[in-house]
Design an enzyme around this catalytic site. Sequence first.
Site, mmCIF file in Angstrom:
data_model
loop_
_atom_site.group_PDB
_atom_site.id
_atom_site.type_symbol
_atom_site.label_atom_id
_atom_site.label_comp_id
_atom_site.label_asym_id
_atom_site.label_seq_id
_atom_site.Cartn_x
_atom_site.Cartn_y
_atom_site.Cartn_z
ATOM 1 N N GLN B 200 -18.533 43.361 7.486
ATOM 2 C CA GLN B 200 -17.942 42.038 7.367
ATOM 3 C C GLN B 200 -17.679 41.700 5.906
ATOM 4 O OE1 GLN B 200 -21.257 40.757 10.467
ATOM 5 N NE2 GLN B 200 -20.115 38.963 9.824
ATOM 6 N N PHE B 231 -21.409 39.907 14.165
ATOM 7 C CA PHE B 231 -22.351 38.806 14.429
ATOM 8 C C PHE B 231 -23.268 38.515 13.239
ATOM 9 C CE2 PHE B 231 -21.653 41.172 18.479
ATOM 10 C CZ PHE B 231 -20.779 40.269 19.054
ATOM 11 N N GLU B 235 -22.947 41.996 7.549
ATOM 12 C CA GLU B 235 -22.553 41.258 6.346
ATOM 13 C C GLU B 235 -23.168 41.928 5.120
ATOM 14 O OE1 GLU B 235 -23.129 37.023 6.488
ATOM 15 O OE2 GLU B 235 -22.862 36.796 4.333
ATOM 16 N N ARG B 313 -29.713 26.792 5.201
ATOM 17 C CA ARG B 313 -28.934 26.283 6.330
ATOM 18 C C ARG B 313 -29.861 25.730 7.424
ATOM 19 N NH1 ARG B 313 -23.545 26.196 8.396
ATOM 20 N NH2 ARG B 313 -22.754 26.956 6.427
ATOM 21 N N ARG B 345 -24.950 35.049 13.325
ATOM 22 C CA ARG B 345 -24.225 33.919 13.901
ATOM 23 C C ARG B 345 -25.054 32.633 13.967
ATOM 24 N NH1 ARG B 345 -20.892 34.990 19.450
ATOM 25 N NH2 ARG B 345 -19.111 33.665 19.013
ATOM 26 N N ALA B 514 -20.065 32.647 8.084
ATOM 27 C CA ALA B 514 -20.147 31.188 8.036
ATOM 28 C C ALA B 514 -18.992 30.541 8.800
ATOM 29 C CB ALA B 514 -20.187 30.682 6.590
ATOM 30 N N GLU B 724 -19.641 30.109 14.859
ATOM 31 C CA GLU B 724 -21.068 29.846 14.970
ATOM 32 C C GLU B 724 -21.459 28.597 15.756
ATOM 33 O OE1 GLU B 724 -21.177 30.212 10.637
ATOM 34 O OE2 GLU B 724 -23.025 31.345 10.910
#
Lengths: 504, 781
Positions: B200, B231, B235, B313, B345, B514, B724
Amino acid sequence: MSASHPPRPTRPIRFFHRGALQQIDSAAPTRTLLDWLREDARPRCTGTKEGCNEGDCGACTVLVAERDDAAPGGVAIRNVNACLRFLPTLDGCAVLTVEDLKPIAVAHGQPAHPVQQALVACHGSQCGFCTPGFAMTMTGIYEEHCAAGTRPTRQQLADDLAGNLCRCTGYRPIVDAGEQMFDAPAAPIDRAALRQQLDTLAADATPLTLDDFAAQRLARPDTRIVAGATDVALWVNKQFRDIGEPLWIGRVAELRRIEVTADALHIGAAASLEDAWRTLADVVPTLREVWQRFASPPIRHAGTMGGNIANGSPIGDSAPVLIALGADIVLRRGAVERTMPLQAFYLDYMRNALQPGEFVARLVVPKPTDGTQVRAWKISKRYDSDISAVCAAFALRLDGDRVAEVRLAFGGMAAIVQRAAQTEAALLGQPWTEATLVAAQAALAQDFHPLSDLRASAAYRLKVSANLLRRLWLETRPDDPLPPEDTTVWTPRLTVPIHPETRA
Amino acid sequence: MSTVGTARPHESAHLHVAGAAPYIDDIAEVAGTLHAALGLSPIAHGRLLALDLDRVRAMPGVVAVLSAADIPGTNDCGPIVHDDPILAQDTVTWRGQPMFAVIARSRGEARRAAALAVQVATIEPLPAVLDPLEAHALQQYVVPPMHLVRGDAKAAIASAPHQLDGRFSLGGQEQFYLEGQIAYAIPQENDGLLVHSSTQHPTEMQHVVAHALGLSAHQVQVQCRRMGGGFGGKESQSAVFAAVAAIAAHRLQCPVKLRPDRDDDFLITGRRHGFEFRYRIGHDDLGRILGADVEMVSNAGASADLSAPVMTRALCHFDNTYWLPNVDLRGYCARTNTQSNTAFRGFGGPQGALAVEMVLDSVARRLGLDPLEVRRANFYGTTEHNVTPYGQTVEDNIIAPLVTELADTAHYRQRRAEIASFNATSPVLKRGLALTPVKFGISFNVAHFNQAGALVHVYTDGSVLVNHGGTEMGQGLNTKVAQVVAHELGIPFERVRVSATDTHKVANTSATAASTGTDLNGKAAQDAARQIVFRLAQHIAARWLVPVGAVQFADGRVTAGAHAMAFDDLVAQAYAARVQLWSDGFYATPGLHWDREKLQGKPFYYFAYGAALSEVVVDTLTGEWRLLRADALHDVGASLNPAVDIGQIEGAFVQGMGWLTTEELRWQPMDGSRNAGLLLTHAPSTYKIPTANDVPVTPGAFNVRLYDHRNPADSIHRSKAVGEPPLLLPFSVFLAIRDAVSAVGEHQIDPPLRAPATSEAILDALDAIGAVQAVQAAQAG
């Protein structure tokens, strides 16, 4: 991978793929169909994907066609996991992969197969990696229903898709596509042509008789017998075990037979799990749920009842059910057969009564007598295709309000699948009351000292087993027995009323 | 017809269904390709004293064996904190950590040789900690604790009419992308490398590879046409595979492919963080939260990876849709000897928001109020009570009307009554219902990641190629971007093709993460397309003698008043007139700022909203349960592609439901056994994601609709991000299970239900109610 296993000389393996005869003169006996497709086939067939290499995700699903006079057009077409399928077991078969779908469609004057059209139109793919596997399972469903002139319900589709995992869509659009694929102009496989192809291979193949097999077994007592390889392939794929040149039991037509007589089912050791369970559930309808939850359709097509029994895992689901039904196992060594109660076959963890040179020939399952109530329940984290934390199977006959006969068999509770002797003793001859139930539940803790593992704790296994006895009592008690829809969330598949205006 | 807003199929759908969409393992191998496999640590924590790699080198087919000493540059693939060696150096910190890489002629030979790891490593064991609470007690963290404060929570709790203390244990989750991690590195001229990576974040892979090899970024080209799912798992954690393949290819000057087996993928890479919550809440008689004092401990695993932004987050989503006047939120990223947890996610948002939903569920039960009414009483206002604990004003709040619409159309009140009467007469099975809302902040919490670039090429025949910095993992990003470009140019969708993400085309990209993929790259591609449109309009306006603004592009034609010509003809004409027919485009989300120390600012461009209502039935004898019906109403703004968006919502719902129910991660405790520290659930045979049968199949029983609402923020065509936010919708499933369990105690006793709510967890919660009832009966007796 072929280089890691020095190729052993085997007789050529011949099967059809993409309409052409494939002949493999030399390959390791455990070379999988998946690796052959992706690495050896020319051109490489990379449409079939590897997601897990253990038969649990379905990304590698293909169809295997075999001669079968009882099947439509004389050809049985079943979905299997290519990652578990060893090449030698394909001898005499035809393999259909996602690359075959377009030619089938073109033969019917369509640009894409109805399955493909429906998956696109219903938005059934997102990342697309699982999609070829779904497309092949759905092609199998399509073929089955085209041949029968039927259409599947959404529930049947969900059951048939149990061996295919999708992480993106949430499945709704795929099930939609399963309905919609029947709306396009029909594009079935030309079974007559396929049968002709298969017949050309059959003419050369020497069938293996039961006597031949028994003789080979006697001559090679240390050889691994392999049927569907749904477990053995994991030893190879994951643990790199060298199992040598196995003895393929699937070639013995006599061992694939299932016979239903007036008072018993005779299930050949090489009968597929799907065929065996279907027959069992025909005779004992309360076994339907365990049938549907036993592994996935591709595994049930590949695996065999004899394999599941001989493997002897304490968490296999066949043994508890067959033991509760009072099944016998028939073993054969050379020309000699002997029969014993299945429960006597299991000696200790992964140890059974087989003598060198002996093999499981068949299982004889008596039909439950009138008045015998049978229940079998599987407890696992997921409904489909999961290994049981506990599998409980019960047969109970009441005489008036007293327990006249009872067999309680449990998987997942001990080193082997076992009957709950003390619990049975606490029930036998007693009135089938809540007090008797409570006494039996207490006895269960004497019968079993289960383990804690990743599937469940020992405490949960004991508690849920005791509670399954209560479920049995609730459903079979003389006064006010409850119907299954009041006692389990699965059967029948409960639904809620959908207020019409909220329908999409 | 506008291409934007139409429910067209995924741009690769026709390839997916034909098996003709190539993933990296499907790319035709270059002659001489070698295969790599990783040798994994057989113990959870220890000093790596020696590796007898000669034994490995002696295995059949082995060409080379590489260890940390063979890495010419920096031995690190940590995305933020540099604490993540590519290959273990002096210590091993989890069971499954790569220690060496085998390069062999075939993948099978590489795997067989790598399996010797257990025999060739000499490791002096050190104490291993698997449990995040144990690590917390030892104050063992991967990054310093974080603290988000507003008002005086302790005083507000003390003076509140009611206090509630609780704990909640929430498990992690494996991404289970169907295509496992993979990288394929091919040496290029002049010391360059091409790396095909299922990632990703191609730019980060480029950096990691360049640093590991001591190369400049321009020597490393990373490409990704598509992933078989990501998902979040690809990343940062695609890096170890990209780096090892690249290091081996560079050293051997041969193409090298690294595709770990699924089990190794589980053992090497991390997942969604499990969280342990401890809270003390003060509330009033209506259930309004007056003060919240919350401790969140995440299981970070062995290294920092993305644990800090995940915790940020989580802290920024504890409010979910609720006005919380006084909060004291403390976040601890516990260092354990397990796989390093990473993006998945939702990225901490679901964990933070589920905690407050558990709290409100308990508050309602204690007060004997309907949980939906308690939720409504706490909703953010639109003109007051609308500032988040991190200081952002909620300017676009639509949760109240959205929830009302869902409750009405799905008959919340009527079904509540029906369930109560069902439960009153059902001895074994109990039904439960829950309606939960969602608010999810859109943008990277780090402001500078919110940028994107794109290239749009118009060829002389009028066909169009788009390249942008986002990656396609199934979410339909390329479909949406192509729709945006086709719309700007006024041409059919089929004339636009999107090519592989490539660090040699668009530079310095952000991760596709994100949920921002379409927001950022759609805007960048629009910018590029608009520049081309402007040049074409200028050209033709001068010929037609009309104002530039009068030239319209639609339906493959260019018109101005009575003037008209085909787009393709205009393109050919403009080329001959030496007009530039390609352009770059750029976008940076406006107005974002964030103080990482104080956890204050405006981290989000806007919020996405949604709500779901789920009904379940629970078997009180076994803890088995089933979802009977789910209705979701979700806000995607003005949808760019309703089919793609509904697909994202349904997929997220089922994925989130799996997280909270059947998907259980179990490690063998440090009990001295052979398997100590091993992740036991490391394949689909043992780790159970939902199947088709876990979703209600009756038509109308799984009912997802889009909320009719344009994004007030100036997003791409006023749409909203969708990846998400809907992952939070299945909170309703978990809380419906809790509601059904609670029915056993006549809703008087709060069920201590942990997540995932496996049948065992449910039976434990039922037993706990039984135990309380027994105590109460004894006291009453």
